[in-house]
Design a protein around this motif. Structure first.
Motif, PDB file in Angstrom:
ATOM      1  N   GLU A 101      46.368  32.095  60.691  1.00 37.50           N
ATOM      2  CA  GLU A 101      45.201  32.138  59.817  1.00 37.50           C
ATOM      3  C   GLU A 101      44.983  33.574  59.337  1.00 37.50           C
ATOM      4  O   GLU A 101      44.912  34.499  60.139  1.00 37.50           O
ATOM      5  CB  GLU A 101      43.958  31.625  60.547  1.00 37.50           C
ATOM      6  N   TYR A 102      44.875  33.712  58.033  1.00 35.47           N
ATOM      7  CA  TYR A 102      44.617  35.027  57.465  1.00 35.47           C
ATOM      8  C   TYR A 102      44.097  34.850  56.046  1.00 35.47           C
ATOM      9  O   TYR A 102      44.296  33.815  55.398  1.00 35.47           O
ATOM     10  CB  TYR A 102      45.882  35.895  57.451  1.00 35.47           C
ATOM     11  N   THR A 103      43.408  35.877  55.574  1.00 33.92           N
ATOM     12  CA  THR A 103      42.887  35.898  54.216  1.00 33.92           C
ATOM     13  C   THR A 103      43.540  37.055  53.464  1.00 33.92           C
ATOM     14  O   THR A 103      43.684  38.153  54.011  1.00 33.92           O
ATOM     15  CB  THR A 103      41.362  36.081  54.205  1.00 33.92           C
ATOM     16  N   THR A 104      43.933  36.802  52.238  1.00 33.61           N
ATOM     17  CA  THR A 104      44.567  37.821  51.412  1.00 33.61           C
ATOM     18  C   THR A 104      43.812  37.963  50.098  1.00 33.61           C
ATOM     19  O   THR A 104      43.443  36.963  49.475  1.00 33.61           O
ATOM     20  CB  THR A 104      46.031  37.452  51.108  1.00 33.61           C
ATOM     21  N   LEU A 105      43.565  39.198  49.719  1.00 34.72           N
ATOM     22  CA  LEU A 105      43.049  39.495  48.381  1.00 34.72           C
ATOM     23  C   LEU A 105      43.927  40.612  47.821  1.00 34.72           C
ATOM     24  O   LEU A 105      43.838  41.768  48.251  1.00 34.72           O
ATOM     25  CB  LEU A 105      41.583  39.931  48.433  1.00 34.72           C
ATOM     26  N   ALA A 106      44.820  40.236  46.921  1.00 35.26           N
ATOM     27  CA  ALA A 106      45.798  41.175  46.371  1.00 35.26           C
ATOM     28  C   ALA A 106      45.618  41.280  44.866  1.00 35.26           C
ATOM     29  O   ALA A 106      45.202  40.322  44.206  1.00 35.26           O
ATOM     30  CB  ALA A 106      47.221  40.712  46.695  1.00 35.26           C
ATOM     31  N   PHE A 107      45.957  42.444  44.320  1.00 34.36           N
ATOM     32  CA  PHE A 107      45.767  42.711  42.898  1.00 34.36           C
ATOM     33  C   PHE A 107      47.059  43.218  42.266  1.00 34.36           C
ATOM     34  O   PHE A 107      47.795  43.993  42.872  1.00 34.36           O
ATOM     35  CB  PHE A 107      44.675  43.770  42.683  1.00 34.36           C
ATOM     36  N   LEU A 114      45.590  46.447  56.245  1.00 34.76           N
ATOM     37  CA  LEU A 114      45.536  45.405  57.264  1.00 34.76           C
ATOM     38  C   LEU A 114      44.211  45.475  58.013  1.00 34.76           C
ATOM     39  O   LEU A 114      43.825  46.529  58.520  1.00 34.76           O
ATOM     40  CB  LEU A 114      46.696  45.563  58.248  1.00 34.76           C
ATOM     41  N   TYR A 115      43.513  44.338  58.037  1.00 36.91           N
ATOM     42  CA  TYR A 115      42.295  44.188  58.832  1.00 36.91           C
ATOM     43  C   TYR A 115      42.530  43.122  59.896  1.00 36.91           C
ATOM     44  O   TYR A 115      43.276  42.161  59.676  1.00 36.91           O
ATOM     45  CB  TYR A 115      41.113  43.746  57.960  1.00 36.91           C
ATOM     46  N   VAL A 116      41.900  43.302  61.032  1.00 35.36           N
ATOM     47  CA  VAL A 116      41.878  42.274  62.072  1.00 35.36           C
ATOM     48  C   VAL A 116      40.415  41.966  62.361  1.00 35.36           C
ATOM     49  O   VAL A 116      39.667  42.844  62.780  1.00 35.36           O
ATOM     50  CB  VAL A 116      42.600  42.734  63.345  1.00 35.36           C
ATOM     51  N   LYS A 117      40.019  40.732  62.060  1.00 34.19           N
ATOM     52  CA  LYS A 117      38.614  40.309  62.240  1.00 34.19           C
ATOM     53  C   LYS A 117      37.656  41.282  61.535  1.00 34.19           C
ATOM     54  O   LYS A 117      36.644  41.701  62.076  1.00 34.19           O
ATOM     55  CB  LYS A 117      38.271  40.191  63.721  1.00 34.19           C
ATOM     56  N   ARG A 118      38.040  41.677  60.297  1.00 36.70           N
ATOM     57  CA  ARG A 118      37.261  42.569  59.432  1.00 36.70           C
ATOM     58  C   ARG A 118      37.249  44.022  59.914  1.00 36.70           C
ATOM     59  O   ARG A 118      36.555  44.853  59.358  1.00 36.70           O
ATOM     60  CB  ARG A 118      35.813  42.083  59.274  1.00 36.70           C
ATOM     61  N   VAL A 119      38.024  44.346  60.924  1.00 41.04           N
ATOM     62  CA  VAL A 119      38.138  45.724  61.378  1.00 41.04           C
ATOM     63  C   VAL A 119      39.403  46.329  60.757  1.00 41.04           C
ATOM     64  O   VAL A 119      40.500  45.792  60.918  1.00 41.04           O
ATOM     65  CB  VAL A 119      38.213  45.817  62.918  1.00 41.04           C
ATOM     66  N   PHE A 120      39.233  47.425  60.030  1.00 38.61           N
ATOM     67  CA  PHE A 120      40.379  48.065  59.398  1.00 38.61           C
ATOM     68  C   PHE A 120      41.321  48.621  60.462  1.00 38.61           C
ATOM     69  O   PHE A 120      40.908  49.357  61.354  1.00 38.61           O
ATOM     70  CB  PHE A 120      39.895  49.200  58.483  1.00 38.61           C
ATOM     71  N   ILE A 121      42.598  48.275  60.350  1.00 42.04           N
ATOM     72  CA  ILE A 121      43.595  48.718  61.331  1.00 42.04           C
ATOM     73  C   ILE A 121      44.479  49.814  60.751  1.00 42.04           C
ATOM     74  O   ILE A 121      44.609  50.897  61.315  1.00 42.04           O
ATOM     75  CB  ILE A 121      44.465  47.530  61.796  1.00 42.04           C
ATOM     76  N   THR A 156      43.360  39.179  59.246  1.00 47.96           N
ATOM     77  CA  THR A 156      43.791  38.086  60.115  1.00 47.96           C
ATOM     78  C   THR A 156      43.028  38.105  61.425  1.00 47.96           C
ATOM     79  O   THR A 156      42.558  39.150  61.873  1.00 47.96           O
ATOM     80  CB  THR A 156      45.307  38.177  60.404  1.00 47.96           C
ATOM     81  N   SER A 157      42.924  36.947  62.039  1.00 47.60           N
ATOM     82  CA  SER A 157      42.314  36.848  63.367  1.00 47.60           C
ATOM     83  C   SER A 157      43.369  36.554  64.419  1.00 47.60           C
ATOM     84  O   SER A 157      43.044  36.332  65.591  1.00 47.60           O
ATOM     85  CB  SER A 157      41.248  35.744  63.379  1.00 47.60           C
ATOM     86  N   ASP A 158      44.639  36.559  64.022  1.00 49.90           N
ATOM     87  CA  ASP A 158      45.728  36.202  64.927  1.00 49.90           C
ATOM     88  C   ASP A 158      46.350  37.396  65.643  1.00 49.90           C
ATOM     89  O   ASP A 158      47.351  37.245  66.336  1.00 49.90           O
ATOM     90  CB  ASP A 158      46.832  35.463  64.164  1.00 49.90           C
TER      91      ASP A 158
END
Length: 634
Positions: free
Chosen positions: A278-284, A304-311, A331-333
C-alpha cells in the motif's frame, strides 16, 4: 510577536569568506534584473519545512529531540517599521559547523547549473530564469540588505548567529540561548528600501498561499507586534486528499513546493495502490527541463515518506530515464526508522518502484493516445531521456518504443511514431532505416539519403546522443530490424518505388569501371573498398561503414570517447551516373586520376562532417586541378 534582539557573547565574531560559487551567485542576484523576486519566500519556507521534516525523522530514534511537545510549525513575522521579515521554524536547527556548510557553500549541482545558464543568457532572458529554478537561501539577498540566521540545533545547548550583507563574507558568533529559538532556526531579513512590500501582510500572505500552501508543516503569520498569529495553511498532506477535492491550482502549488521549480506541470499522476503493498504516489511531469537534467551524477527528485514522515529524497524510486519526474511516494509498508542502507536493499521499495514506473508510463501512453499535442510537448522536453530506457530497460522496451516519437525525411518537422513508420513502409522494404548525427540540417543534407528519397522510403533522423546506441540494442519491431543508411549495402532494388536507384545505377561505363579500379588501388591504405553506389542519385561520392560493426556515427563517437583505439576503414561509394565522375573517368593521365581519387575521398569526408585527412595535401591537389583548368581555358 517581537523578534528578540540577539545578544552576542564576549567572543568576537568569526569572519569567513564565501566560496567562489556562492560569491558568483550573490553577485548575479544583486546585479541581475528579475521579473519575480517573490520566489525567495517560497525557498525560505521550503527550507523551514525541510528542517521540520528532518526533526520528525530524527525523533523516531531520538525522542528527546522533540520532547517539549510543541507541534512542528513555521512562523512568519512582519515588521513594517524596521522593516524586517522573519521566517522561523522549530525544526532540527543547525550548529556552527552545519551553518558554515549549509550557508557558506553550494553543494547542489543544480545551483551551479543555474548560474552557468544565467551567465550565458541574454539580458532579456535573465528575467525569466529565476521563475524556472529555485535558488535556495541565497535568493534572500534579492530583497534584503542584510540577513541574520539564528539557530539552535535540537538537543544541543549552544546557539549561533550567522550574518551577512551578501557582498563576499559572513560572520558567525555564539549567542545567548535566550536570544535564540528553543529549537530550530530564525531567518531575519532586513529589507531593502525597494522591497518594503514584503513586510506587508497582504503581500506575504498571498505569496505563501500561492506558492507554499501545501508544505507539510502548518504556517502561521504574525502581522505586527501584539497581534495573535493567523493560520495560513494547516500542513495537511495534499496527496492523502481525494482527487475530486483538489483543484488544478492546488496541484500546481504543491508541484512548485516539492520540485523547487516555478513553472506549471504538464501533467500529474496521483493514485493510491492497495493490495500486497500500500502506497500513495503524487508525481508530476515538469513543464520545463530541470537545469541539471543531463548531469551524469543527477539523481531522481522523488521524495519518500513513511506514514507521512519524510524519510529521504535520495531513494531510488524511479529508473534513471524517468529522472525528470518530480513528486512523492508515501507508504505504510516500511518501518519509520528505515536506514539508507536498508532502503537500497528493500524488496518493498523495489516493488513500489516497479509499480510507480508502470503507472507513469501508462499515463504517458494514455496521453499519447488521447492528448497528442500535450504529449508532443512532453516528448520535446524529455524524449531524449526516455530513449535511454529503450537502451537499458529490456522489460519495458516495447512500451517505451510505443511512446517514442521521431522526426524523419517525410515528417516535415513534426514527429511520428513507429506505428506511423511501419504503416507507411514501401512494398519490398525489409528494414526500418535511420541515420544519426548532431543536427537535423546536417542529416537532411546527407548524400546517403538520396536513393531512399528517390524511392520514397522514409528514414528516421536521429539527433540525440543516445540515438547512437539504442538502435543496435533493439532486435526488431514487427519483424523489421533497424538499419543505418550509412552502413552496408542499401539494398534498394527490392523496394518498389516511382524512381531513384535501380539496377541501372549500379552499371558503370568501361571508363568509370576502370577509374573505380584505379581509385581502389590508389586509396587502398585509407579505405576498405571503393565500389559503385546503389544509394546515390545526385552526389558524386559518400562514405559508408561495412555491414558488420558500428555505423559511421557510432564509430566516431566511440573513437572520440577513447572507446576505440583505431577506427575501421570506411567504404568509398561512387555514383557511376554522376556527370563529374564520368568526366574524371574520361581523363587517363595517371597523376590527374590520383589527385581526383584523393579529392573525391576528401569530398566524401567533408560531406560526412569530417575534415580532410591531410589538409596540406588536399590544398595542393586542389591547386593542381585549378591550374589544369586555368591552363585549359587559356
Amino acid at each position: 510577536m517581537e523578534v528578540p534582539v540577539t545578544t552576542e557573547d564576549e567572543l568576537q565574531p568569526e569572519q569567513h569568506v564565501f566560496e567562489a560559487d556562492v560569491s558568483r551567485l550573490l553577485h548575479m542576484m544583486v546585479h541581475s534584473v528579475y521579473s519575480d523576486k517573490d520566489v525567495f519566500l517560497r525557498e525560505l519556507i521550503s527550507n523551514a519545512a525541510d528542517a521540520c521534516e528532518k526533526l520528525r525523522y530524527e525523533s523516531i530514534s531520538k525522542p528527546h529531540l522533540s520532547s517539549d511537545g510543541n507541534p512542528l510549525a513555521i512562523l512568519v513575522t512582519l515588521n513594517q517599521e524596521s522593516p524586517t521579515l522573519v521566517i522561523e521554524d522549530n525544526g532540527i536547527g543547525m550548529n556552527r559547523e552545519e551553518m558554515i556548510d549549509a550557508l557558506g557553500t553550494i553543494a547542489r549541482s543544480g545551483t551551479r547549473a543555474f548560474m552557468e545558464r544565467l551567465e550565458a543568457a541574454k539580458a532579456g532572458e535573465k528575467a525569466e530564469l529565476i521563475g524556472q529554478f529555485g535558488v535556495g537561501f541565497y535568493s534572500s539577498f534579492m530583497v534584503a540588505e542584510r540577513v541574520d540566521v539564528i539557530s539552535r540545533r535540537a538537543g544541543e545547548d549552544e546557539a549561533w548567529k550567522w550574518s551577512s550583507d551578501g557582498k563576499g563574507s559572513y560572520d558567525i558568533v555564539a549567542v545567548d540561548l535566550g536570544a535564540a529559538p528553543a529549537r530550530g532556526t530564525r531567518v531575519v531579513l532586513h529589507l531593502m528600501d525597494d522591497a518594503k512590500k514584503y513586510a506587508s501582510k497582504w503581500t506575504v500572505e498571498k505569496i505563501i498561499r500561492d506558492q507554499s500552501g501545501h508544505v507539510p508543516v502548518p504556517i502561521r503569520l504574525v502581522e505586527k507586534e501584539g497581534v495573535e498569529p493567523s493560520q495560513i495553511s494547516d500542513g495537511a498532506a495534499l496527496w492523502i486528499k481525494p482527487k475530486d477535492e483538489i483543484s488544478k491550482q492546488d496541484y500546481d502549488d504543491f508541484y512548485r513546493s516539492v520540485s523547487g521549480q516555478y513553472d506549471e506541470p504538464l501533467a500529474n499522476v496521483h493514485f493510491r495502490a492497495e493490495g500486497r503493498h500500500e502506497y500513495t504516489t503524487l508525481a508530476f511531469i515538469p513543464g520545463s527541463q530541470p537545469f541539471d537534467l543531463f548531469d551524469p551524477d543527477r539523481q531522481g527528485r522523488m521524495k519518500l515518506y513513511v506514514k507521512r514522515v519524510f524519510i529521504t529524497d535520495e531513494a531510488d524510486l524511479l529508473p534513471r530515464y524517468l529522472r525528470f519526474v518530480r513528486g512523492i511516494v508515501d507508504t505504510s509498508d516500511l518501518p519509520l526508522n528505515i536506514s539508507r542502507e536498508m532502503i537500497q536493499e528493500s524488496p518493498v521499495l523495489n516493488a513500489i518502484k516497479k509499480g510507480v514506473t508502470s503507472r507513469i508510463l501508462s499515463a504517458l501512453e494514455k496521453m499519447a493516445e488521447g492528448e497528442a499535442e500535450m504529449f508532443s510537448k512532453v516528448w520535446d522536453l524529455f524524449g531524449a531521456i526516455l530513449k535511454e530506457g529503450i537502451y537499458d530497460d529490456f522489460e519495458r522496451r516495447a512500451q517505451l518504443m510505443k511512446l517514442a516519437r521521431f522526426r524523419s525525411t517525410v515528417s516535415d518537422g513534426a514527429t511520428r511514431s513507429l506505428a506511423d513508420y511501419l504503416a507507411a513502409m514501401r512494398e519490398g522494404q525489409s528494414a526500418i532505416y535511420y541515420i544519426s548525427g548532431s543536427s537535423l540540417d546536417q542529416l537532411r543534407s546527407s548524400p546517403q539519403l538520396e536513393g531512399f528519397r528517390a524511392k520514397g522510403i522514409e528514414v528516421l533522423l536521429l539527433t540525440d546522443g543516445v540515438d547512437n546506441f539504442w538502435p543496435t540494442n533493439v532486435p526488431d519491431i514487427e519483424g523489421k530490424p533497424f538499419k543505418s543508411v550509412t552502413q552496408g549495402l542499401a539494398d534498394l532494388n527490392a523496394v518498389t518505388g516511382d524512381g531513384g536507384t535501380d539496377e541501372g545505377n549500379r552499371q558503370a561505363s568501361p571508363e568509370v569501371g576502370a577509374f573505380i579500379d584505379f581509385a581502389r588501388s590508389a586509396l587502398g591504405e585509407d579505405v576498405a573498398d571503393v565500389r559503385i553506389s546503389d544509394r546515390l542519385t545526385e552526389s558524386a561520392v559518400c562514405l559508408v561503414a561495412s555491414e558488420h560493426g558500428p555505423d559511421r556515427q557510432l564509430e566516431k563517437l566511440l573513437q572520440g570517447a577513447g572507446r576505440l583505439q583505431t577506427a575501421s576503414k570506411p567504404i568509398l561509394e561512387i555514383n557511376a551516373q554522376n556527370e563529374r565522375v564520368k568526366a574524371i573517368a574520361s581523363i587517363y593521365d595517371p597523376a590527374f586520376r590520383e589527385d581526383a581519387a584523393w579529392l573525391l575521398l576528401d569530398e566524401a569526408r567533408i560531406l560526412d562532417g569530417d575534415k580532410p585527412a591531410n589538409p596540406r595535401a588536399f590544398a595542393d591537389r586542389q591547386a593542381r586541378l585549378f591550374g589544369l583548368a586555368i591552363g585549359h581555358d587559356k
